[in-house]
Design a protein around this motif. Sequence first.
Motif, short mmCIF file in Angstrom:
data_model
loop_
_atom_site.label_atom_id
_atom_site.label_comp_id
_atom_site.label_asym_id
_atom_site.label_seq_id
_atom_site.Cartn_x
_atom_site.Cartn_y
_atom_site.Cartn_z
N LEU A 199 1.42 -4.96 5.64
CA LEU A 199 2.60 -4.48 4.92
C LEU A 199 3.27 -3.32 5.63
N ASN A 200 2.49 -2.44 6.24
CA ASN A 200 3.09 -1.31 6.97
C ASN A 200 3.87 -1.79 8.19
N VAL A 201 3.34 -2.79 8.89
CA VAL A 201 4.07 -3.35 10.03
C VAL A 201 5.35 -4.03 9.55
N GLU A 249 13.15 0.31 0.34
CA GLU A 249 13.73 -1.00 0.61
C GLU A 249 12.68 -2.11 0.50
N LEU A 250 11.46 -1.83 0.97
CA LEU A 250 10.38 -2.81 0.85
C LEU A 250 10.07 -3.09 -0.62
N ALA A 251 10.00 -2.03 -1.44
CA ALA A 251 9.71 -2.22 -2.87
C ALA A 251 10.83 -3.01 -3.54
N ARG A 252 12.09 -2.73 -3.16
CA ARG A 252 13.21 -3.47 -3.74
C ARG A 252 13.15 -4.94 -3.34
N SER A 306 5.82 3.13 -6.88
CA SER A 306 4.43 3.60 -6.99
C SER A 306 3.44 2.47 -6.72
N THR A 307 3.76 1.26 -7.19
CA THR A 307 2.88 0.12 -6.94
C THR A 307 2.81 -0.20 -5.45
N VAL A 308 3.97 -0.25 -4.81
CA VAL A 308 4.00 -0.57 -3.38
C VAL A 308 3.36 0.55 -2.57
N HIS A 309 3.51 1.79 -3.01
CA HIS A 309 2.86 2.91 -2.30
C HIS A 309 1.34 2.75 -2.31
N GLY A 310 0.79 2.33 -3.44
CA GLY A 310 -0.65 2.10 -3.50
C GLY A 310 -1.09 1.00 -2.55
N TRP A 311 -0.26 -0.05 -2.41
CA TRP A 311 -0.59 -1.12 -1.46
C TRP A 311 -0.54 -0.62 -0.03
N LEU A 312 0.48 0.15 0.31
CA LEU A 312 0.66 0.61 1.68
C LEU A 312 -0.43 1.60 2.10
N SER A 313 -0.93 2.37 1.14
CA SER A 313 -1.98 3.34 1.47
C SER A 313 -3.35 2.71 1.57
N GLY A 314 -3.48 1.49 1.09
CA GLY A 314 -4.79 0.82 1.12
C GLY A 314 -5.68 1.17 -0.05
#
Length: 440
Positions: free
Chosen positions: A241-243, A255-258, A265-273
């Motif tokens: 997801l980070n790539v 933009e990724l979350a949109r 906040s949900t997408v941030h949790g995914w990106l942080s692992g």
Amino acid sequence: MQNQIASRAGFTLAHLPLLGAGSSRTESLASYVLRLAHAHGYRPNDFIKLLAPLSGQAERDAGQWIGQFLDTRFSDEASVLACWVPLLEQLTGVSGLAVATLGTWGSLLTRRGSDAVVRQWCPHCLEDGHRSGGAHMHLLWSVGLVQACPHHGTELESVCPHCGAGRTPSGRPAKRFAMHAPGVCASCGGWLGTVDPRQPQASPREIPQASNHAVCVAEQIGTLIARPLGPEESLRVHCTLNVAKDRYFGGSMVELARWIGLGKSTVHGWLSGEVVPELRRLVELALKLRVPLGDLVRGCTDSLPLSLTSGSAGLKSYVRAEPRPDEKRADLRQLFETRPDLSIREMARLLGMNPRDVYYYEPELARAHSDARRMEQSEAREAVLDEAAQGVMTHLARVESVGECTTVRDLRAAAANEAPSLSYADQQRVVTEVLKDWAA
């Protein structure tokens, strides 16, 4: 260890290889146990009773293991992976049976909502396996999100076509389904494939075609089954997801979350692992990014296309991020015409959409379908209540003719004998109404 358990058990088991290993057709552990029992001339329940004392869990009796074996939990619970896999490996001498369970993916495939509620199968796959001498139940069919066969493009079945086993008296899918052998119904002994051996001259059964979306979902999850997570591997969804964020959205998490359609906040949790998306979300992401699901969860970024509009990452040509509205309407019309027995919720599940979307895309068909099903259910319910009332009246007439006494419990039992699917409240209602008419 193998010699210790074999000497303690006093026997060894046949050295049966696991079928379909290394592909999406990998055999499930429940199917492997069925083949072992058949090879040794045991009924499945008796075979479980034979091995249960050796499972290493004295607090669980054979009945609990049998109940677990009859549904899909035998392929995903941690207790099976910890007890039965080592036991069967030691008694058969076959290594690597852990890939026959969903436990190799940890909680990804076994968490709530991912495991199948009912036992299901593809008749075409069973028929192919029967012709090649290796009919077996696929582990892929144990995942609840899988509603179609990725090899034949047809819907999976969960009800015996001969006796109706696999469905409750109320018409709902049963949570348990017993088999004598892979593909053989324990209730009637009927073959669950497309050709009935008892009627070889009859034409093969026609299995309804699944939607493109359902086939795509099954194919994506099949990439996980074909290559289980190794002991030294971990889930690295956040790497992919980070790539993707840097490559397609200029590093913007907003933009990724949109684009995904979820909160920041949900997408941030995914990106942080810190959080791993549930399986349904992972399949949606794999289809949107046009990458195999196995590469997405392992963090393999080589299969990511240069842009979101280029390439298909080796998937079939019909794989797409989201079906267009006209395609959704076409799939819905096909289901309304060919499968009027399905409910709106079942149709939505087959097409991978929300039940509300069915009313959005085809409001007139959906309302007419719901009204027709509601009327059918109401008529069927009234018929059942009438049968129960007739049974109570027959019981009262018999008791009165011989001069005996009866109780309300006996009357409820008479209603239940005529209509076993009635609830306690319905039985009481029938008895009350019959007694009022009888007294009048």
